[in-house]
Motif scaffolding. Structure first.
Motif, short mmCIF file in Angstrom:
data_model
loop_
_atom_site.label_atom_id
_atom_site.label_comp_id
_atom_site.label_asym_id
_atom_site.label_seq_id
_atom_site.Cartn_x
_atom_site.Cartn_y
_atom_site.Cartn_z
N LEU A 77 0.84 -1.21 0.00
CA LEU A 77 0.00 0.00 0.00
C LEU A 77 0.87 1.26 0.00
CD1 LEU A 77 -2.80 -1.08 2.53
CD2 LEU A 77 -2.65 -1.46 0.07
N ASP A 78 2.14 1.11 -0.37
CA ASP A 78 3.10 2.22 -0.32
C ASP A 78 2.59 3.50 -1.00
OD1 ASP A 78 4.67 0.26 0.72
OD2 ASP A 78 6.24 0.37 -0.78
N LYS A 214 9.01 0.69 -12.28
CA LYS A 214 8.74 1.18 -10.91
C LYS A 214 8.29 0.04 -10.02
CE LYS A 214 9.34 5.70 -10.83
NZ LYS A 214 10.41 5.54 -11.80
N GLN A 215 8.75 0.11 -8.76
CA GLN A 215 8.29 -0.87 -7.77
C GLN A 215 6.81 -0.66 -7.49
OE1 GLN A 215 10.14 -0.93 -3.90
NE2 GLN A 215 12.15 -0.72 -4.84
N ARG A 216 6.20 -1.70 -6.99
CA ARG A 216 4.77 -1.61 -6.69
C ARG A 216 4.48 -0.58 -5.59
NH1 ARG A 216 2.70 -7.85 -6.37
NH2 ARG A 216 2.61 -8.21 -8.62
N GLY A 217 3.35 -0.01 -5.67
CA GLY A 217 2.85 0.91 -4.66
C GLY A 217 1.38 1.11 -4.97
N THR A 218 0.67 1.83 -4.13
CA THR A 218 -0.76 2.01 -4.36
C THR A 218 -1.12 3.46 -4.67
OG1 THR A 218 -1.34 0.12 -3.03
CG2 THR A 218 -3.03 1.78 -3.23
N ILE A 234 -3.76 3.21 -7.86
CA ILE A 234 -4.22 1.98 -8.49
C ILE A 234 -5.41 1.48 -7.67
CG2 ILE A 234 -2.51 0.44 -7.35
CD1 ILE A 234 -2.57 -0.92 -10.34
N ILE A 235 -6.56 1.43 -8.33
CA ILE A 235 -7.79 1.03 -7.64
C ILE A 235 -7.89 -0.49 -7.62
CG2 ILE A 235 -10.32 1.08 -7.81
CD1 ILE A 235 -10.00 3.91 -9.02
#
Ligand code: FAD
Length: 537
Positions: A77-78, A214-218, A234-235
């Motif tokens: 959830l970053d 890019k690294q994952r994040g929200t 990102i929903i």
């Protein structure tokens, strides 16, 4: 003309109206909810169900459904500050995925990423599961009149055009920011009002992060030479559904905005996307002058309009619904006193002011990073230095809106006429930290019981008298006084050693919404007086 009588008529089937219908159904109260749309959500607003709302869901037995919503459990959830997806990452606030245990001490539940596209249907199914609840979609409230002993409401079935008149003991307006009911009652709004006109763009781009390395994040915040200009969330990572919220529409409308240009600015290069919708909305900061008038009560965006910075809009509204649910149930069942419903405004309006003020501060913090950014994209040392310094600053200052456990759980009903103050000083009310407190008016603090339950799991549909210690004081006087007035009260003995210390007492009376009504070491004085106070008699 058909004429039916209802204990409670709810207007508006957004999350707040649905939560109230569900809470009333859970308490066995007959109610009807009317919603003018068919309930489908094309462009979702809310995405974060906070820790307190999750505690409500836990009581209703639906927390598992929220945990299991399609948002992937391993997705971080970053919160990430970027110049663009293809550009530089300036800073990252880590927020672990749902599957990673956090062993948080503040409560049994933590914030969940669960978009309205999933959350509203969960609430809808929950509310609709009770035989005492009727949900009527495509039905509009046209007008109403509070006759003193009853509210008369005129409804239209928008499919057939049929008009219906119903009477209700109480009408609850959960009809959103432009509340027709609030306006008809002549209730004004206080506060700064309009803060801006953002634009939301929804699109699908399933491999956007991978494609840009890019690294994952929200939650991504876009900052370029002109300052922070958008958040990009990102929903639904599974379908790659994204939302760009451009903070300023620049006078553009959903119809004439150059949406490709905005996507290019966010991504940093041209990209093909599948469009899923564009909408404009108004960012507001306002609280209603009052939350009720006669037999009409108002909840949710109808009475408080918050900037989404802090994700508190719906979550504050759910708090309204839970405060109202047990009080309406008490009135309908007959044990609620004449002053009980007046306590709704006394308890919830200050929370509205608190949350509106804080989220407005978070919004203003976003605007403070617009100067001296010319080198933000430079590959040399100047750019490197600027990005490092800015990244640290943004995480600290703008990141504050994601560190709000105190805001989520620490609201207290300080001026409540139906809590019995004990003279102890108020603990600090900090947005980013929660000081557990069982001071009357506070949310009863959490601790784990030996059997694996949270103490919060002991609180049922009525009052709960907690007796602490191996040799707890007698609570039968309070139970007898409650029974004499028909007030539902159960006694629970908690002999975990640290429980009495946490609650700073040996007896604590918890309300049906999980807030502390009274505490003491023994019953001194008239138990009937306590019961009358907490039931608004
Ligand atoms: C971009 C954005 C992001 C957000 N993110 C978050 C978040 O992460 N977390 C959070 O807590 N909040 C968030 N919010 C705020 C949240 O979406 C709102 O606070 C919430 O939707 C309010 O719920 P409500 O039920 O009070 O009102 P609404 O959702 O506006 O529902 C009101 C309903 O009443 C119906 N209605 C109106 N008049 C009538 C009538 N006369 N008859 C019948 N029906 C009627 C409407 O059709 C509508 O469905 C966000 C808001 C925005 C704009």
């Amino acid at each position: 003309m058909e004429m039916r009588h209802l204990p409670v008529l709810i207007v508006g089937g957004g999350p707040v109206g649905l939560a109230l219908a569900g809470d009333l159904g859970w308490r066995g109260i007959h109610c009807e909810l009317v919603e003018q749309t068919d309930g489908s959500i094309t462009t979702p607003k809310m995405n974060e169900v906070n820790a307190r709302s999750m505690e409500f869901c836990r009581r209703w037995g639906i927390a598992g459904q929220v945990h299991d919503c399609p948002f992937p459990g391993d997705w971080p959830l970053d919160v990430v500050f970027i110049t663009s997806f293809a550009g530089y990452e300036l800073g990252r606030l880590r927020r672990p995925p749902r599957n990673v245990p956090m062993n948080q001490t503040y409560g049994p539940e933590r914030l969940q990423a669960c978009s309205q596209i999933w959350f509203d249907p969960i609430l809808r199914t929950f509310a609709g599961s009770f035989p005492s609840v009727r949900l009527r979609y495509r039905t509009r409230l046209e007008s109403f009149e509070d006759k003193g002993d009853v509210v008369v409401a005129d409804l239209t079935d928008l499919d057939s055009g049929a008009r219906t008149r119903v009477t209700a003991d109480y009408l609850v307006a959960c009809d959103g920011a432009n509340s027709m009911v609030r306006q008809a009652l002549g209730i004004g709004l206080t506060g700064p009002g309009v803060l801006g006109h953002p634009l939301n763009l929804f699109f699908r781009a399933p491999n956007l992060l991978d494609a840009c390395g890019k690294q994952r994040g929200t939650f991504f915040l876009g900052i370029d030479r002109d300052g922070l200009w958008a958040n990009i969330r990102i929903i639904d990572p599974t379908s790659g559904l994204w939302r760009i919220m451009a903070f300023d529409s620049g006078g553009r409308t959903a119809e004439n905005v150059d949406r490709e240009a905005l996507v290019r600015r966010a991504v940093g290069r041209p990209i093909e996307v599948e469009w899923a919708g564009v909408s404009t909305w108004t960012r507001r900061s306002a609280v209603a002058e009052r939350y009720s008038k006669g037999r009409v009560l108002l909840a949710g965006d109808a009475v408080h309009q918050l900037s989404p910075t802090g994700a508190l809009g719906m979550n504050t509204g759910l708090g309204d619904a839970v405060d109202l649910g047990w009080k309406l149930a008490a009135k309908v069942k007959g044990w609620g006193g004449p002053e009980l419903l007046a306590s709704y405004d006394a308890e919830r309006r200050p929370v509205g002011h608190r949350n509106v003020a804080m989220t407005t501060q978070f919004f203003l913090a976003q605007g403070r990073h617009a100067e001296g950014l010319a080198a933000i994209d430079d590959g040399g040392d100047d750019g490197l230095r600027l990005r490092a310094q800015l990244g640290e600053q943004l995480v600290r200052e703008v990141g504050a809106m994601f560190q709000t456990i105190g805001l989520q759980l620490g609201y207290r009903y300080e001026e409540s006429p139906i809590c019995v103050p004990d003279g102890t000083p108020a603990p600090p009310d900090r947005p980013d930290d929660i000081v557990p407190s069982a001071r009357p008016g506070a949310r009863a603090p959490h601790l784990w019981l030996r059997d694996g339950r949270s103490i919060l799991d002991l609180f049922g549909r009525g009052f709960t008298l907690l007796r602490f210690g191996a040799d707890p004081p007698d609570g039968s006087g309070l139970a007898a006084a409650a029974a004499a007035c028909g007030v539902p009260l159960e006694i629970a003995t908690v002999d975990e050693e640290d429980a009495g210390d946490l609650y700073e007492c040996r007896l604590a009376l918890i309300r049906p919404d999980g807030h502390v009504a009274w505490r003491g070491d023994a019953l001194s004085g008239d138990a009937g007086e306590i019961i009358d106070r907490i039931r608004g008699a």
